[in-house]
Design a protein around this motif. Structure first.
Motif, PDB file in Angstrom:
ATOM      1  N   ASP A 124      -4.309   4.201  -4.879  1.00 53.83           N
ATOM      2  CA  ASP A 124      -5.530   3.797  -5.384  1.00 53.83           C
ATOM      3  C   ASP A 124      -5.616   3.907  -7.120  1.00 53.83           C
ATOM      4  O   ASP A 124      -6.103   3.225  -7.544  1.00 53.83           O
ATOM      5  CB  ASP A 124      -6.652   4.500  -4.815  1.00 53.83           C
ATOM      6  CG  ASP A 124      -6.798   4.053  -3.319  1.00 53.83           C
ATOM      7  OD1 ASP A 124      -6.525   2.885  -3.003  1.00 53.83           O
ATOM      8  OD2 ASP A 124      -7.266   5.038  -2.560  1.00 53.83           O
TER       9      ASP A 124
ATOM     10  N   ALA B 219       0.684  -1.142   0.148  1.00 61.11           N
ATOM     11  CA  ALA B 219       0.173   0.094  -0.056  1.00 61.11           C
ATOM     12  C   ALA B 219       0.781   1.247  -0.023  1.00 61.11           C
ATOM     13  O   ALA B 219       0.450   2.369  -0.424  1.00 61.11           O
ATOM     14  CB  ALA B 219      -0.907   0.168   1.137  1.00 61.11           C
TER      15      ALA B 219
ATOM     16  N   ARG C 219      -5.228  -4.073  -2.336  1.00 64.76           N
ATOM     17  CA  ARG C 219      -4.420  -3.144  -1.634  1.00 64.76           C
ATOM     18  C   ARG C 219      -5.352  -2.699  -0.177  1.00 64.76           C
ATOM     19  O   ARG C 219      -6.239  -2.417  -0.024  1.00 64.76           O
ATOM     20  CB  ARG C 219      -4.443  -1.781  -2.552  1.00 64.76           C
ATOM     21  CG  ARG C 219      -3.572  -0.570  -1.711  1.00 64.76           C
ATOM     22  CD  ARG C 219      -3.661   0.595  -2.735  1.00 64.76           C
ATOM     23  NE  ARG C 219      -2.988   1.601  -1.921  1.00 64.76           N
ATOM     24  CZ  ARG C 219      -3.238   2.480  -1.235  1.00 64.76           C
ATOM     25  NH1 ARG C 219      -4.710   2.663  -0.832  1.00 64.76           N
ATOM     26  NH2 ARG C 219      -2.464   3.577  -0.659  1.00 64.76           N
TER      27      ARG C 219
END
Length: 520
Positions: free
Chosen positions: A481, A476, A511
């Motif tokens: 995103d 992450a 994620r």
């Protein structure tokens, strides 16, 4: 007046009484004194008599003691004198013996000197005779060379040439007869050895299995395993890389995955979680991590037990660990460890039939596919990789050659190599041993995971649902995103361009953002 008179009379009477009493007491005292003196004199006389008698007794005792001591002293002196005389006799005897030995040694020394002189004279005469014989031998050789018309070196060379030709002729005849006999019996003998080896080795058929069953006591536990909104089952699938199927099957949960290590980790983790009762994502990750460590320990134990069962000693610990990892690998549907054990036993039997070292052959048979379980993916064939590993861990050169040559990648240089090659072919080609479909299927799943892992930011990749879905877990911190959707698209395009597969493959990218702190 009367009173004074009476007083005077009383005083006079008192004085008269005192004087009279003294006179009477003196007489008694003198008498007692005389008696006491007589008694004292008699006691003194008795004491003097007793003293005299005691004195005489003591004198007698002293005389007796003196006489006894003198007798003891005389006896001790006589004893010492006897011992001294014995010692003197022994010393005289030793002196006589030494004198005799000295006389004998001097006599032997004289004899030795005489013998030495005789030997010297004989040696001189022998040397003279040897010189004469050598001169005669030289003269005879010269006469023989003159008669034969050739030198000694020429005669020796001619004799050697003659013997070499004769030996070569006999050897050629022997080799030809052996080859003729071998041509007649080799095929028959080889068939006999192979058939006997196969008959004496028990083998199992290959089993295609990509599913494990986890039995539960009641269906109520299925809800705990799924968790709220499926978070528990997703965490378990993400940690183990397998697919957990919870359906209507009574008292059973299906674990699906091509990698048997992952399936076993998932099965053991489920067993511990259900037994403990605490099932949540953090606990799942902790249990799966511990189970992975225990599986690694079990792999070492399997390798050690395999080496003990086959009576193979002195293997490097890293090789033992790789042998244990064979238990969770398959080749064309055939379990790699069972295949290697089968090849090892057949190699030992065949080597014994042929008079070759069976222990070395068994060792080569067990390690011949060790390159298939290398920790890193190698670009060379597994036979060459296994040979390099064997050389790295100081295995016998014949074992290394047998590993590298069992698929003809290198030249065979020892008799064990063709035995390992033949036994590997027997184990792999017997009915029910292998299935090509299983191997191709597993390879396709591995290629799917490797394709996803080739992208930056990907931490884990798992092929699930028989290869119809690829789950990709990314870091992450490195993948945002917006980048996640782009990365999923790139992975799908790379799969389309590089791989061949039926139907379609779903690429799911996960994620997850985590924030961890500790309360102290």
């Amino acid at each position: 007046m009367d009173a004074v008179l009476y007083a005077v009379i009383g005083v006079v009477a008192l004085v008269a009484g005192i004087i009279l009493g003294k006179v009477i007491f003196k007489k008694d005292f003198d008498k007692q004194e005389a008696e006491a003196r007589e008694k004292a004199n008699s006691i003194i006389k008795e004491a003097e008599q007793k003293q005299e008698s005691i004195k005489k007794e003591k004198i007698l005792e002293a005389k007796e003691r003196y006489i006894k001591m003198k007798a003891d002293h005389d006896r001790e002196v006589n004893k010492k004198n006897n011992q001294l005389s014995q010692l003197e006799n022994k010393l005289k005897q030793k002196e006589q013996a030494l004198a005799k030995q000295t006389e004998q040694s001097s006599r032997k020394e004289n004899e030795a000197k005489k013998l030495q002189k005789d030997l010297t004279v004989r040696l001189e005469s022998i040397k003279v005779k040897e010189k004469e014989l050598e001169d005669e031998r030289i003269q005879a050789a010269e006469k023989l060379e003159a008669i034969a018309g050739m030198s000694k070196e020429d005669a020796v060379q001619q004799l050697i040439d003659l013997m070499s030709k004769e030996a070569q002729s006999r050897a050629t005849q022997t080799i030809k007869s052996i080859e003729d006999e071998a041509k007649l019996t080799a095929t028959k003998r080889a068939k006999k050895v192979v058939i006997e080896t196969i008959q004496r080795t028990a083998a199992e058929t290959a089993i295609e299995n990509c599913v494990s069953i986890f039995n539960i006591e009641s269906d109520d536990i299925k809800g705990k395993i799924i968790g709220r909104e499926g978070r528990n089952i997703r965490a378990l699938e993400a940690a183990t890389g397998v697919e957990i199927i919870v359906d209507d099957t009574p008292e059973a949960i299906i674990i699906s995955g091509y990698d048997p290590v992952r399936r076993e980790v998932a099965r053991l983790s489920l067993h511990r979680l259900v037994t403990d009762g605490r099932i949540h994502p953090a606990r799942i990750e902790e249990v799966v991590s511990k189970t992975f460590k225990e599986i690694n320990d079990e792999i070492v134990e399997i390798g050690e037990r395999t080496a003990i069962d086959l009576s193979i000693h002195g293997l490097h610990p890293q090789l033992i660990k790789m042998i244990g990892r064979m238990r969770f690998r398959s080749s064309y549907g055939q379990n790699l460890l069972q295949h290697s054990r089968e090849v090892a036993n057949m190699c030992a039997i065949m080597a014994s039939e042929m008079g070759i070292n069976p222990k070395l052959a068994k060792r080569a048979g067990l390690l011949h596919d060790i390159g298939k379980v290398a920790e890193t993916e190698l670009e060379v064939p597994h036979a060459i990789a296994g040979m390099e590993l064997a050389k790295k861990f100081n295995e016998h050169p014949d074992v290394c050659n047998a590993i590298g040559a069992h698929h003809d990648e290198i030249e065979m240089t020892c008799l064990i190599s063709p035995i390992v090659q033949a036994c590997d072919a027997i184990s792999g080609s017997r009915p029910g041993a292998r299935r090509e479909v299983m191997e191709a299927y597993i390879q396709r799943l591995k290629d799917l995971e490797a394709t996803a892992m080739s992208f930056d930011g990907v931490t884990k990749a798992y092929a699930i649902q028989a290869g119809r879905e690829l789950r990709v877990i990314v870091d992450a911190e490195h993948i945002g995103d917006g980048k996640a959707g782009e990365l999923s698209f790139e992975i799908a395009k790379k799969i389309e361009n590089d791989m061949q597969y039926p139907g379609q493959i779903k690429v799911t990218l996960i994620r997850e953002m985590r924030a961890v702190n500790y309360a102290k």
